[in-house]
Design an enzyme around this catalytic site. Structure first.
Site, PDB file in Angstrom:
ATOM      1  N   GLN A  20      40.621  46.427  45.623  1.00  0.00           N
ATOM      2  CA  GLN A  20      39.835  46.764  46.800  1.00  0.00           C
ATOM      3  C   GLN A  20      40.527  46.269  48.066  1.00  0.00           C
ATOM      4  OE1 GLN A  20      37.353  48.700  47.040  1.00  0.00           O
ATOM      5  NE2 GLN A  20      36.055  48.627  45.228  1.00  0.00           N
ATOM      6  N   TYR A  26      36.839  52.604  34.320  1.00  0.00           N
ATOM      7  CA  TYR A  26      37.713  52.698  35.501  1.00  0.00           C
ATOM      8  C   TYR A  26      37.955  51.284  36.046  1.00  0.00           C
ATOM      9  CZ  TYR A  26      35.695  57.410  35.130  1.00  0.00           C
ATOM     10  OH  TYR A  26      35.248  58.634  34.670  1.00  0.00           O
ATOM     11  N   CYS A  33      32.410  55.004  45.655  1.00  0.00           N
ATOM     12  CA  CYS A  33      32.962  55.122  47.007  1.00  0.00           C
ATOM     13  C   CYS A  33      32.592  56.457  47.632  1.00  0.00           C
ATOM     14  CB  CYS A  33      34.486  54.953  46.980  1.00  0.00           C
ATOM     15  SG  CYS A  33      35.339  56.158  45.954  1.00  0.00           S
TER      16      CYS A  33
END
Length: 507
Positions: free
Chosen positions: A327, A356, A453
């Site tokens: 991130q 993921y 996201c």
């Protein structure tokens, strides 16, 4: 009344679109006006006409919105990377809240009353500047043939020269100028997309906010650089500690308060520890190549993240390679992952699947509180990093698989019988594969924690999951991308067999 392309109009902006554009109406005709802020009255030039709506470019602000602020970046309108930088930050957060809510209702089909009941306010930043730990700068030429690096202008591949983006770390400027200096002195060419000729395509810089370690990776259209030792010599000679307090020196807003504590601890350690090249000879928009060669130092940097309010010993250390997903906003990531852990509701007895999983950022936090964690990621290098990260943190109850989540999860469930009490999923922007969703429903974990996201693809996937027996219990956004239209969302769902096939409107 009919409107035409290139016509000048005056319009009041009463709403905001998903991409941050202002929305106004003239005589019932809807116009999407780039760079306009809700509450503005602007003069705009129509650029495109459709049957019931059109697009326009703001030419003049007649009456500014109370939410309008002066953009700090002089390239704000050209670049397009910070689509809503001209909007006050508190209003940005409200825009992101509304975006998540509207997508869940419009795309997911959820009842507005339910969303309003379970949705918490977006978690914002104290100072939304200089928060990115990663940046990828294209390299090219200006109109006069001078070497430049910066960012692409909106909707183009024309480079805006800029070595000092306000979202990146302050060290980036000196590093970029050093690379350009090396290229000029050694006549190293930049890549030209139109012809496929030239050598240096991009410069990747990654910074460990907690460690102070910096990685520089040049993406090249070849396998070697001329006089590589000269590049290494220039970069390793840089003194970066002096940049630590440079934020705010010129009066710009900096991420000062949030980063100063980190900077004080790392001032003497702000240094480059990894210099590498990535080979990418394809005619493609993909930035990184698959082959990485270390020129100097290590092939990775290290950084650490902690769970808010947890003991210091629960901090997790990570090794991050050029291809690793990590991130980009470490301060907000700690808040995001702390929420994810709370939503998982672990007691130490659970088996958890983290889909993921990248380099194991969420997996290894979960492993501190779960009986067993399985992580799945399609990038082999990321899984290598995840396994190494587990080792260096002394975590032995996390196991990682290379492959697509939609292939690994069914195989392990159907053939090996591995079940899940909790599934945590953090997919790319396109969301989860249909087969992955089907297997999640077949496994019937007690809880699903979905980190997204993109609230549009999230809403689409939630419609499937909640149609298969899950109830939404919590919705919250976390702003990792100040100045932009993007926002992370975290969702917690609880299994309820009575909900199977009931439809979202009855939640």
């Amino acid at each position: 009344m009919e409107y035409r392309k290139n016509e000048m109009v005056t319009v009041r902006i009463d709403d905001i679109g998903n991409d941050g554009e202002g929305i106004g109406k003239i005589d019932g005709f809807t116009l999407f006006v780039k760079d306009a802020v809700i509450g503005d009255v602007v003069e705009a030039k129509i650029t495109k006409i459709k049957k019931n709506y059109g697009y326009a470019r703001m030419e003049k602000i007649i009456a500014p919105s109370p939410f309008r602020v002066e953009p700090e970046c002089v390239f704000h309108r050209q670049c397009g990377g910070c689509q809503i930088q001209a909007m006050a930050y508190e209003r940005q957060l409200l825009f992101k809240q509304e975006k998540i809510r509207n997508n869940l209702i419009r795309i997911g089909g959820f009842d507005a009353g339910l969303i309003d009941k379970i949705m918490e306010p977006v978690v914002g930043m104290e100072h939304p500047w200089h928060y990115r730990n990663k940046a990828q700068f294209p390299v090219g030429y200006d109109k006069n043939g001078n070497l430049i690096t910066g960012f692409y202008a909106g909707r183009t591949h024309d480079i805006i020269p800029n070595t000092d983006c306000l979202l990146g770390t302050v060290e980036n400027k000196k590093i970029l100028e050093t690379v350009l200096s090396y290229m000029r002195e050694n006549k190293v060419s930049a890549y030209r997309e139109q012809t496929g000729e030239g050598l240096v395509r991009h410069i990747l810089i990654r910074t460990g906010f907690a460690s102070g370690e910096i990685m520089v990776c040049l993406v090249i259209n070849g396998t070697t650089l001329p006089k590589e030792k000269e590049l290494v010599k220039k970069l390793t000679a840089l003194s970066l500690a002096e940049n630590v307090s440079a934020v705010d020196k010129d009066g710009r807003p900096g991420n000062a308060e949030e980063n100063r504590k980190c900077d004080e601890k790392t001032a003497d350690r702000k240094k480059i520890v990894s210099i590498s090249v990535s080979t990418n000879t394809e005619r493609t928009n993909v930035i990184m190549g698959k082959e990485i060669r270390v020129l100097w130092g290590r092939g990775y940097i290290e950084d650490s993240i902690r769970i808010l309010g947890a003991p210091e010993e629960t901090r997790v250390n990570f090794r991050i390679s050029p291809l690793s997903f990590y991130q980009v906003n470490p301060g907000q990531t700690e808040k995001l992952y702390s929420l994810a852990l709370a939503c998982a509701g672990l007691t130490g007895k659970e088996t958890v699947w983290d889909l993921y999983c990248g380099i194991g950022t969420i997996s290894l936090f979960l492993a501190r509180y779960a009986r067993k964690v399985y992580g799945v990621e399609v990038v082999p290098q990321a899984i290598e990093d995840a396994r190494e990260n587990a080792r260096i943190n002394g975590i032995d109850n996390a196991e990682f698989y290379v492959g697509k989540a939609e292939e690994v999860l069914p195989e392990q469930f159907e053939k090996e019988g591995i079940r899940a009490d909790v599934i945590v999923v953090d997919p790319p922007r396109k969301g989860c594969d249909d087969k992955c969703l089907e297997t999640m429903l077949a496994m019937k974990p007690e809880r699903i924690v979905y980190v997204s996201c993109d609230s549009a693809t999230l809403a689409r996937d939630l419609k499937v999951l909640c149609g298969g027996g899950y109830e939404l219990r919590k919705v919250q956004g976390v702003d990792l991308f100040g100045g932009t239209v993007h926002v992370e969302v975290i969702i917690m769902m609880q299994y309820n067999s009575q909900q199977v096939g009931m439809g979202k409107e009855k939640n």
